[in-house]
Write an enzyme that holds these catalytic residues in place. Structure first.
Site, PDB file in Angstrom:
ATOM      1  NE  ARG A 174      -1.165  -1.896   3.616  1.00 30.28           N
ATOM      2  CZ  ARG A 174      -1.229  -2.052   4.926  1.00 30.28           C
ATOM      3  NH1 ARG A 174      -2.350  -1.799   5.560  1.00 30.28           N
ATOM      4  NH2 ARG A 174      -0.174  -2.461   5.616  1.00 30.28           N
ATOM      5  CD  GLN A 213      -5.628  -6.087 -11.221  1.00 37.85           C
ATOM      6  OE1 GLN A 213      -5.886  -5.665 -10.091  1.00 37.85           O
ATOM      7  NE2 GLN A 213      -5.343  -7.347 -11.450  1.00 37.85           N
ATOM      8  CD  GLN A 234     -11.054 -10.916 -14.178  1.00 33.99           C
ATOM      9  OE1 GLN A 234     -11.641 -11.097 -13.116  1.00 33.99           O
ATOM     10  NE2 GLN A 234     -10.253 -11.824 -14.703  1.00 33.99           N
ATOM     11  CG  ASN A 251       7.982   5.858  -2.539  1.00 31.87           C
ATOM     12  OD1 ASN A 251       8.715   5.039  -1.995  1.00 31.87           O
ATOM     13  ND2 ASN A 251       6.890   6.359  -1.962  1.00 31.87           N
ATOM     14  NE  ARG A 254      10.862   4.569   4.278  1.00 31.10           N
ATOM     15  CZ  ARG A 254      10.459   5.265   5.335  1.00 31.10           C
ATOM     16  NH1 ARG A 254       9.537   6.217   5.181  1.00 31.10           N
ATOM     17  NH2 ARG A 254      10.969   5.040   6.528  1.00 31.10           N
ATOM     18  CG  HIS A 265       8.554  -2.806   2.435  1.00 30.49           C
ATOM     19  ND1 HIS A 265       9.134  -3.386   3.538  1.00 30.49           N
ATOM     20  CD2 HIS A 265       7.220  -3.059   2.543  1.00 30.49           C
ATOM     21  CE1 HIS A 265       8.191  -3.963   4.277  1.00 30.49           C
ATOM     22  NE2 HIS A 265       7.021  -3.781   3.687  1.00 30.49           N
ATOM     23  NE  ARG A 296       4.689  -9.500  -1.518  1.00 28.25           N
ATOM     24  CZ  ARG A 296       3.653 -10.195  -1.051  1.00 28.25           C
ATOM     25  NH1 ARG A 296       3.671 -11.499  -1.039  1.00 28.25           N
ATOM     26  NH2 ARG A 296       2.608  -9.562  -0.558  1.00 28.25           N
TER      27      ARG A 296
HETATM   28  C1  LIG Z   1       6.123 -14.534   2.188  1.00 24.23           C
HETATM   29  C2  LIG Z   1       4.844 -13.767   2.392  1.00 24.23           C
HETATM   30  C3  LIG Z   1       3.701 -14.431   2.817  1.00 24.23           C
HETATM   31  C4  LIG Z   1       2.498 -13.740   3.010  1.00 24.23           C
HETATM   32  N1  LIG Z   1       1.385 -14.412   3.418  1.00 24.23           N
HETATM   33  C5  LIG Z   1       0.231 -13.746   3.641  1.00 24.23           C
HETATM   34  C6  LIG Z   1      -0.955 -14.416   4.088  1.00 24.23           C
HETATM   35  O1  LIG Z   1      -0.970 -15.618   4.265  1.00 24.23           O
HETATM   36  N2  LIG Z   1      -2.079 -13.691   4.277  1.00 24.23           N
HETATM   37  C7  LIG Z   1      -2.100 -12.336   4.104  1.00 24.23           C
HETATM   38  O2  LIG Z   1      -3.140 -11.723   4.329  1.00 24.23           O
HETATM   39  N3  LIG Z   1      -1.005 -11.678   3.677  1.00 24.23           N
HETATM   40  C8  LIG Z   1       0.146 -12.339   3.445  1.00 24.23           C
HETATM   41  N4  LIG Z   1       1.258 -11.662   3.011  1.00 24.23           N
HETATM   42  C9  LIG Z   1       1.144 -10.221   2.743  1.00 24.23           C
HETATM   43  C10 LIG Z   1       1.715  -9.390   3.905  1.00 24.23           C
HETATM   44  O3  LIG Z   1       1.003  -9.623   5.095  1.00 24.23           O
HETATM   45  C11 LIG Z   1       1.641  -7.894   3.568  1.00 24.23           C
HETATM   46  O4  LIG Z   1       0.303  -7.512   3.386  1.00 24.23           O
HETATM   47  C12 LIG Z   1       2.409  -7.536   2.319  1.00 24.23           C
HETATM   48  O5  LIG Z   1       3.657  -8.180   2.292  1.00 24.23           O
HETATM   49  C13 LIG Z   1       2.612  -6.033   2.254  1.00 24.23           C
HETATM   50  O6  LIG Z   1       3.514  -5.690   3.281  1.00 24.23           O
HETATM   51  P1  LIG Z   1       3.388  -4.335   4.086  1.00 24.23           P
HETATM   52  O7  LIG Z   1       2.068  -4.201   4.759  1.00 24.23           O
HETATM   53  O8  LIG Z   1       4.626  -4.250   4.944  1.00 24.23           O
HETATM   54  O9  LIG Z   1       3.518  -3.282   2.883  1.00 24.23           O
HETATM   55  P2  LIG Z   1       2.906  -1.825   2.723  1.00 24.23           P
HETATM   56  O10 LIG Z   1       1.436  -1.850   2.816  1.00 24.23           O
HETATM   57  O11 LIG Z   1       3.476  -1.286   1.469  1.00 24.23           O
HETATM   58  O12 LIG Z   1       3.465  -1.056   3.944  1.00 24.23           O
HETATM   59  C14 LIG Z   1       4.875  -0.747   4.028  1.00 24.23           C
HETATM   60  C15 LIG Z   1       5.203  -0.439   5.475  1.00 24.23           C
HETATM   61  O13 LIG Z   1       4.542   0.787   5.827  1.00 24.23           O
HETATM   62  C16 LIG Z   1       4.067   0.681   7.172  1.00 24.23           C
HETATM   63  N5  LIG Z   1       2.591   0.735   7.166  1.00 24.23           N
HETATM   64  C17 LIG Z   1       1.776   0.620   6.077  1.00 24.23           C
HETATM   65  N6  LIG Z   1       0.499   0.764   6.430  1.00 24.23           N
HETATM   66  C18 LIG Z   1       0.489   0.959   7.754  1.00 24.23           C
HETATM   67  C19 LIG Z   1      -0.551   1.156   8.705  1.00 24.23           C
HETATM   68  N7  LIG Z   1      -1.819   1.168   8.362  1.00 24.23           N
HETATM   69  N8  LIG Z   1      -0.216   1.318   9.989  1.00 24.23           N
HETATM   70  C20 LIG Z   1       1.085   1.318  10.376  1.00 24.23           C
HETATM   71  N9  LIG Z   1       2.130   1.123   9.521  1.00 24.23           N
HETATM   72  C21 LIG Z   1       1.832   0.957   8.238  1.00 24.23           C
HETATM   73  C22 LIG Z   1       4.580  -0.657   7.735  1.00 24.23           C
HETATM   74  O14 LIG Z   1       5.838  -0.451   8.335  1.00 24.23           O
HETATM   75  C23 LIG Z   1       4.721  -1.481   6.480  1.00 24.23           C
HETATM   76  O15 LIG Z   1       5.651  -2.561   6.599  1.00 24.23           O
HETATM   77  C24 LIG Z   1       2.459 -12.331   2.795  1.00 24.23           C
HETATM   78  C25 LIG Z   1       3.615 -11.668   2.392  1.00 24.23           C
HETATM   79  C26 LIG Z   1       4.802 -12.366   2.190  1.00 24.23           C
HETATM   80  C27 LIG Z   1       6.038 -11.616   1.734  1.00 24.23           C
END
Ligand SMILES: Cc1cc2nc3c(=O)[nH]c(=O)nc-3n(C[C@H](O)[C@H](O)[C@H](O)COP(=O)(O)OP(=O)(O)OC[C@H]3O[C@@H](n4cnc5c(N)ncnc54)[C@H](O)[C@@H]3O)c2cc1C
Length: 260
Positions: free
Chosen positions: A103, A110, A113, A199, A201, A205, A210
């Site tokens: 996010r 995207q 459909q 961006n 950053r 991440h 990934r």
């Molecule tokens: C190997 C793997 C397995 C996974 N398996 C599952 C699964 O089984 N089920 C599932 O639902 N998802 C799964 N995911 C998805 C995972 O839970 C995350 O939704 C996804 O990787 C995005 O990560 P993120 O939220 O850190 O990224 P982003 O949404 O891009 O956020 C980046 C960073 O910004 C900060 N941030 C963003 N939003 C907020 C907020 N609202 N409050 C506070 N800080 C925030 C956090 O530090 C976050 O790490 C998996 C991911 C991986 C890599």
């Protein structure tokens, strides 16, 4: 129907820094700035970071030194000033479902459909299935059956919706109502395409999560392709990632500077 085995990633847009405007700004403070990079994203990150301490013309001389220090000190917010646009195609709906979980610092558009007819669609076959003839046959039969069901449902639904509306409503609206219901039988393997902005950053991440061994195979391949593109594009922002080949021939990313 085409079966797809290779994701495609296109870098379609990049930012530039308006050097004249920066020079005008610095002139007001009796300062000047030279940098050794021509890459807009790298210039943007350096210029925005240097505003914090008004360190133009001072301290670390090269862009690589400057950005390397930001990354090692985890001053990640400065990296948010540089962003790029990509088109990702030849990927499945399961891939895009995982991608859009990212996010912060991302924007997406995207393929719909509901509006786009999937009667002629392509499907993405996982490598592990494609390399096994027996499993490939099972996969192909299943995809073809789902696709056929979609076509029949879309046709039947068009008739049903048109009859229900009895002359009212546009064809476009009728097609949307039909396709949005018919698509429920399309498999996760259905090809999609997605236009993304991200961006530096957010990209870092993404590469960490990934590009890791635990990530799903398709999104990992996209992450590695995107990383290679970005290492060519902006080496001072992404050059610290190593790409390592595992025993099974797949690749993973690794860096000592995680989650800046
Ligand atoms: C190997 C793997 C397995 C996974 N398996 C599952 C699964 O089984 N089920 C599932 O639902 N998802 C799964 N995911 C998805 C995972 O839970 C995350 O939704 C996804 O990787 C995005 O990560 P993120 O939220 O850190 O990224 P982003 O949404 O891009 O956020 C980046 C960073 O910004 C900060 N941030 C963003 N939003 C907020 C907020 N609202 N409050 C506070 N800080 C925030 C956090 O530090 C976050 O790490 C998996 C991911 C991986 C890599």
């Amino acid at each position: 129907m085409e079966i797809i085995h290779e994701p495609r990633v296109y870098l379609v847009s990049r930012q530039t820094l308006d050097r004249d405007a920066i020079d005008q700004f610095l002139d007001q403070y009796g300062m000047s700035w030279e940098t050794d990079t021509e890459v807009g994203g790298e210039q943007l990150v350096e210029a925005s970071g240097r505003v914090c301490y008004m360190s133009f013309g001072k301290g670390r001389k090269t862009n690589s030194e400057y950005i390397g220090n930001l990354i090692s000190m985890k001053h990640g917010s400065v990296l948010e000033h540089a962003s790029w646009e990509f088109v990702i195609a030849g990927v499945s709906r399961s891939f895009s479902h995982e991608l859009v979980r990212h996010r912060a610092g991302w924007a997406y558009s995207q393929l719909s459909q509901r509006y786009v007819d999937e009667s002629v669609a392509n499907f993405v076959e996982p490598q592990i299935i494609a390399e096994d003839e027996r499993l490939h046959q099972i996969w192909q039969r299943s995809v073809e059956a789902s696709h056929q069901a979609y076509r029949e449902l879309a046709e039947g639904l068009m008739e049903k919706v048109a009859a229900r509306q009895n002359g009212a409503g546009t064809k476009t609206h009728q097609r949307k109502l039909s396709r949005e219901a018919a698509r429920s039988v399309l498999p996760n393997a259905t090809e999609t395409m997605i236009f993304c902005s991200a961006n530096a950053r957010a990209l870092r991440h993404f590469f960490e999560l990934r590009g890791s061994e635990g990530a799903e195979a398709e999104i990992r391949r996209v992450a590695i392709k995107l990383l290679r593109l970005m290492q060519d594009e902006a080496p001072t922002l992404f050059g610290d990632y190593e790409i390592i080949t595992l025993e099974d021939g797949s690749e993973v990313t690794q860096t000592q500077f995680q989650k800046v």
